[in-house]
Write an enzyme that holds these catalytic residues in place. Structure first.
Site, PDB file in Angstrom:
ATOM      1  CB  SER A  41      -0.908  -0.008   1.233  1.00  0.00           C
ATOM      2  OG  SER A  41      -0.116   0.254   2.375  1.00  0.00           O
ATOM      3  CE  LYS A  42      -1.301   6.527  -2.947  1.00  0.00           C
ATOM      4  NZ  LYS A  42      -0.525   5.971  -4.024  1.00  0.00           N
ATOM      5  NE  ARG A  43       1.019  -0.075   6.000  1.00  0.00           N
ATOM      6  CZ  ARG A  43       1.738  -1.094   6.439  1.00  0.00           C
ATOM      7  NH1 ARG A  43       2.936  -0.888   6.958  1.00  0.00           N
ATOM      8  NH2 ARG A  43       1.287  -2.321   6.358  1.00  0.00           N
TER       9      ARG A  43
END
Ligand code: GLU
Length: 496
Positions: free
Chosen positions: A257-259
């Site tokens: 994911s984005k993180r």
């Protein structure tokens, strides 16, 4: 060709509800490779039945992403083709016609159960520890009962009359045969009350209408596939072969994911990742080319890719590998390409004039070429060449301790600055001779002159050959930076 000699037709079917994710790009690339190696057709179909979430901007970003990656399509929303339109939002009539046919054949039925009723069923199932399934309350309504409720103004959903017993087998090119009990199928919804087909229905109607021979898609759809198999059969279509490509996990094996950093193609592009590097990296996410070979162009990938050799286990995203690949591709770029990549930043930083003369331009090219080999990407290259365009803003701390702390360093740097007056011409060989003979004369190792000079002139301790750097910088800049460093040492001596 497929086993029965029909030409291969595959599709990638993005929903334009966001950016082009690395996982989607990888699935598309595997489809593309399979089509290209079998002389087949790659179709780009837009799954935009979710009108609330689909946007034109997202579609355009997806198309741009593919063009940037060098993935082309033979049929699609912009290029057309014999089985268009290629946007599901424009295919309503086709879905309605298919729904009507299945209704006439008794393969789907209208369901009038209210949301409250269904929610109560789900709760009851949960309490009893059963999987929530539709209770098939409307499965056997008589035509009269249906007509009555329709006349009363009720809007039904339409459900598929799934087989109740037996098994459905999904033939998967990556996973082998996957067997599902028909009990799991449920009488799933094919048509929603808003008058739109569900994903399952639209997808199968289209795959059938577009003569898709292989459905290559993300693993998360494997559980949907028995529904699709029975739908294809109901539609009287040949069931395509399937290949469910593994998930991409983050290094800690959680969902990517984005993180974990960039995940969309656009973000990679903005970060200076090259399309050739990214496409190469996508291949390695779930496919091992063998012989420890990791750098493969699209053409090489077409030769070696095998759908049945795609791994079953999840692929783990490794940003280091991507950066390493990027560096390999970056180093082999032509000077013109490199120049055009770094030009906007050189301008922004005020390093170059808008319209440099021929000589300056040639000089900039040489500066870039001298450092390209040691740079990982365009941004890194700009950093690495910045000292050609401005005085060092700081001196590397470790370098200072090592090369500026000794006694007399400042004096030597001053002397060197004076002596550079006599180097004629101001080029690599005369500079080197000067340094070597001075070292002999002063009875120090050449490094005692070379390292402090490099630090004084560039602010850092590594870079291309020092004499190349000096020759490119020119006499005046070298002299002023040597004197500047000597002053700096005197001012900061107590802290060295
Ligand atoms: N629009 C679906 C998705 O993006 C397509 C799935 C499929 O390939 O059938 O997940």
């Amino acid at each position: 060709m497929t086993e029965d000699h029909t030409p291969v037709r595959v599709r990638f079917a993005p929903s334009p509800t966001g950016s082009l994710h690395i996982g989607g790009a990888r699935t598309a690339y595997f489809n593309w490779l399979f089509a290209r190696q079998s002389g087949g057709t790659f179709v780009l179909r837009i799954d935009d039945t979710d009108t609330a979430r689909s946007t034109e901007a997202s579609l355009q970003e997806i198309l741009r992403g593919f063009r940037w990656l060098g993935i082309d399509w033979d049929e699609g929303p912009d290029v057309g083709g014999p089985f268009g339109p290629y946007r599901q939002s424009e295919r309503s009539a086709i879905y309605r016609e298919a729904l009507q046919r299945l209704l006439n054949e008794g393969k789907v039925y209208p369901c009038f159960c209210s949301q409250e009723q269904l929610a109560a069923d789900r709760e009851a199932a949960q309490r009893a520890g059963r999987a929530p399934r539709y209770a098939r309350r409307c499965r056997d309504l008589t035509p009269e009962q249906v007509a009555e409720r329709m006349a009363a103004g009720e809007t039904p959903v339409y459900r598929f009359k799934s087989p109740i017993e037996g098994e459905t087998v999904v033939h998967d090119r990556i996973r082998g045969d996957v067997v599902f009990s028909n009990e799991e199928l449920d009488d799933f919804v094919v048509w929603k009350p808003d008058g739109m087909p569900t994903y399952h229905f639209a997808s199968c109607v289209d795959d059938a209408a577009m003569h898709i021979t292989h459905v290559i898609r993300a693993e998360e759809h494997l559980s949907n596939t028995p529904k699709h198999v029975v739908l294809f059969e109901a539609l009287g279509a040949k069931v395509p072969e399937f290949a469910h490509v593994p998930m991409i996990l983050a290094p800690d094996r959680s969902k990517l994911s984005k993180r974990h950093g960039a995940t969309s193609v656009q973000e990679y592009r903005d970060q200076g990742i090259l399309p050739d590097a990214l496409i190469n990296y996508l291949l390695l996410l779930g496919f091992a080319p063998g012989e420890d070979k990791e750098i493969l162009s699209r053409e090489e990938a077409i030769q070696v890719f095998r759908l049945d050799k795609v791994t079953r286990h999840a692929a783990v995203y490794d940003v280091k590998k991507l950066e390493w690949l990027n560096a390999q591709y970056f180093r082999s770029l032509s000077p013109d390409v490199v120049l055009s990549m770094v030009w906007p930043t050189l301008r922004e930083r005020g390093y170059v004039e808008a319209d440099p003369d021929h000589r300056t331009l040639a000089w900039i090219r040489t500066v870039l070429a001298a450092t390209q080999e040691r740079s990982r990407n365009a941004a890194d290259l700009v950093e690495n060449v910045s000292y050609y365009f401005r005085d060092p803003v700081a001196y590397d701390e470790k370098g200072v301790r090592k090369h500026f702390a000794g006694e007399d360093v400042d004096v030597r740097l001053e002397r060197l600055a004076d002596i550079l007056d006599q180097v004629e011409p101001f080029g690599v060989v005369p500079l080197e001779q000067t340094y070597r003979s001075l070292a002999a004369e002063w009875q120090v190792k050449a490094g005692m002159l070379i390292h402090p000079t490099r630090l004084a002139i560039t602010g850092v301790t590594v870079g291309p050959g020092l004499f190349d750097v000096m020759a490119l910088l020119g006499r005046a800049a070298c002299q002023s930076r040597l004197r500047r460093a000597a002053n700096w040492i005197r001012t900061n001596r107590s802290e060295l």
